[in-house]
Design a protein around this motif. Structure first.
Motif, PDB file in Angstrom:
ATOM      1  N   PHE A  59      37.029  35.102  42.022  1.00  0.00           N
ATOM      2  CA  PHE A  59      38.033  36.151  42.112  1.00  0.00           C
ATOM      3  C   PHE A  59      38.791  35.931  43.412  1.00  0.00           C
ATOM      4  O   PHE A  59      38.489  35.013  44.170  1.00  0.00           O
ATOM      5  N   THR A  60      39.761  36.776  43.662  1.00  0.00           N
ATOM      6  CA  THR A  60      40.342  36.851  44.995  1.00  0.00           C
ATOM      7  C   THR A  60      40.130  38.273  45.492  1.00  0.00           C
ATOM      8  O   THR A  60      40.119  39.220  44.702  1.00  0.00           O
ATOM      9  N   ILE A  61      39.917  38.381  46.783  1.00  0.00           N
ATOM     10  CA  ILE A  61      39.847  39.694  47.418  1.00  0.00           C
ATOM     11  C   ILE A  61      40.914  39.675  48.503  1.00  0.00           C
ATOM     12  O   ILE A  61      40.876  38.852  49.417  1.00  0.00           O
ATOM     13  N   ASP A  62      41.905  40.511  48.298  1.00  0.00           N
ATOM     14  CA  ASP A  62      43.056  40.551  49.196  1.00  0.00           C
ATOM     15  C   ASP A  62      43.635  39.158  49.402  1.00  0.00           C
ATOM     16  O   ASP A  62      43.989  38.756  50.508  1.00  0.00           O
ATOM     17  N   GLY A  63      43.692  38.379  48.305  1.00  0.00           N
ATOM     18  CA  GLY A  63      44.317  37.062  48.313  1.00  0.00           C
ATOM     19  C   GLY A  63      43.412  35.905  48.700  1.00  0.00           C
ATOM     20  O   GLY A  63      43.815  34.750  48.577  1.00  0.00           O
ATOM     21  N   PHE A  80      34.736  48.673  41.220  1.00  0.00           N
ATOM     22  CA  PHE A  80      33.486  49.030  41.896  1.00  0.00           C
ATOM     23  C   PHE A  80      33.176  48.036  43.021  1.00  0.00           C
ATOM     24  O   PHE A  80      32.904  48.427  44.155  1.00  0.00           O
ATOM     25  N   LEU A  81      33.235  46.741  42.704  1.00  0.00           N
ATOM     26  CA  LEU A  81      32.905  45.733  43.705  1.00  0.00           C
ATOM     27  C   LEU A  81      33.938  45.715  44.826  1.00  0.00           C
ATOM     28  O   LEU A  81      33.581  45.602  46.004  1.00  0.00           O
ATOM     29  N   GLY A  82      35.196  45.864  44.487  1.00  0.00           N
ATOM     30  CA  GLY A  82      36.245  45.904  45.512  1.00  0.00           C
ATOM     31  C   GLY A  82      36.036  47.051  46.483  1.00  0.00           C
ATOM     32  O   GLY A  82      36.199  46.897  47.696  1.00  0.00           O
ATOM     33  N   ARG A  88      40.826  44.634  47.474  1.00  0.00           N
ATOM     34  CA  ARG A  88      41.272  44.628  46.078  1.00  0.00           C
ATOM     35  C   ARG A  88      40.895  43.291  45.446  1.00  0.00           C
ATOM     36  O   ARG A  88      41.273  42.231  45.941  1.00  0.00           O
ATOM     37  N   ILE A  89      40.149  43.353  44.344  1.00  0.00           N
ATOM     38  CA  ILE A  89      39.668  42.146  43.673  1.00  0.00           C
ATOM     39  C   ILE A  89      40.458  41.900  42.405  1.00  0.00           C
ATOM     40  O   ILE A  89      40.697  42.817  41.623  1.00  0.00           O
ATOM     41  N   ARG A  90      40.836  40.634  42.239  1.00  0.00           N
ATOM     42  CA  ARG A  90      41.528  40.194  41.024  1.00  0.00           C
ATOM     43  C   ARG A  90      40.889  38.897  40.554  1.00  0.00           C
ATOM     44  O   ARG A  90      40.388  38.129  41.359  1.00  0.00           O
ATOM     45  N   ARG A  91      40.948  38.637  39.260  1.00  0.00           N
ATOM     46  CA  ARG A  91      40.443  37.388  38.685  1.00  0.00           C
ATOM     47  C   ARG A  91      41.329  36.242  39.178  1.00  0.00           C
ATOM     48  O   ARG A  91      42.549  36.352  39.170  1.00  0.00           O
ATOM     49  N   ALA A  92      40.715  35.162  39.627  1.00  0.00           N
ATOM     50  CA  ALA A  92      41.471  33.989  40.078  1.00  0.00           C
ATOM     51  C   ALA A  92      41.938  33.186  38.868  1.00  0.00           C
ATOM     52  O   ALA A  92      41.249  33.114  37.851  1.00  0.00           O
ATOM     53  N   ASP A  93      43.107  32.565  38.992  1.00  0.00           N
ATOM     54  CA  ASP A  93      43.575  31.701  37.916  1.00  0.00           C
ATOM     55  C   ASP A  93      42.917  30.324  38.054  1.00  0.00           C
ATOM     56  O   ASP A  93      42.248  30.029  39.044  1.00  0.00           O
TER      57      ASP A  93
END
Length: 165
Positions: A59-63, A80-82, A88-93
């Motif tokens: 993932f990425t957390i704040d980039g 929840f994890l973020g 802020r967590i997002r799925r990495a490409d």
């Protein structure tokens, strides 16, 4: 080199094996005839519970890249994890995964990356005396333990989904 031997080598797997050796762990990489890119497929191939599969999710957390080692029985709750990690967590490409790990989705190992990655390890993996993680290729896994996974990755043990009430 025979065709069978050629199938048992891959640069990403070699980097994982080197990282394990450098950490004092004998690499016991197991190769499968078919890809096992999901926890369910790896568990079926190994004859273990899906929860004993240590999924490597990027993932990425704040980039910034974040490696989450989660039990195959769980889904990462990014909100929840973020909140737990303070970002802020997002799925990495796929490109981000490859750049951060040197490996492709479906075979990402907890080690053998170009640089250390911030890592969290799902506390649910502690329920299993042996867990299996990808070894750098979708046809490979290696056995480890929760404690060893923490040591190898420098990971933070943390829940990745809220507790059931």
């Amino acid at each position: 080199m025979s065709d069978a031997a050629a199938e048992r080598t891959h640069p990403a797997v070699e980097r994982v094996e080197a990282a394990l050796l450098a950490a004092g762990v004998e690499p016991r990489v197991r190769w499968f005839a078919s890809a096992t890119p999901t926890a369910a497929s790896a568990a079926a191939e190994l004859g273990v519970e899906v929860g004993a599969i240590a999924n490597s999710l990027v993932f990425t957390i704040d980039g910034e890249p974040l490696l989450v080692m989660t039990s195959g029985a769980h889904r990462v709750d990014t909100a929840f994890l973020g909140e737990r990690l303070g970002g802020r967590i997002r799925r990495a490409d796929a490109e981000t995964v490859k750049a951060a790990t040197g490996q492709t989705i479906g075979g990402v190992a907890p080690v053998g990356h170009p640089q250390p990655l911030r890592t969290v390890v799902d506390v649910a993996l502690a329920d299993y005396p042996e867990v299996w993680a990808a070894a750098g290729h979708a046809h490979t896994v290696f056995p480890t333990t929760f404690d060893e996974l923490i040591r190898l990755t420098g990971g933070e043990p943390t829940p990745v989904e809220p507790p059931l009430l």
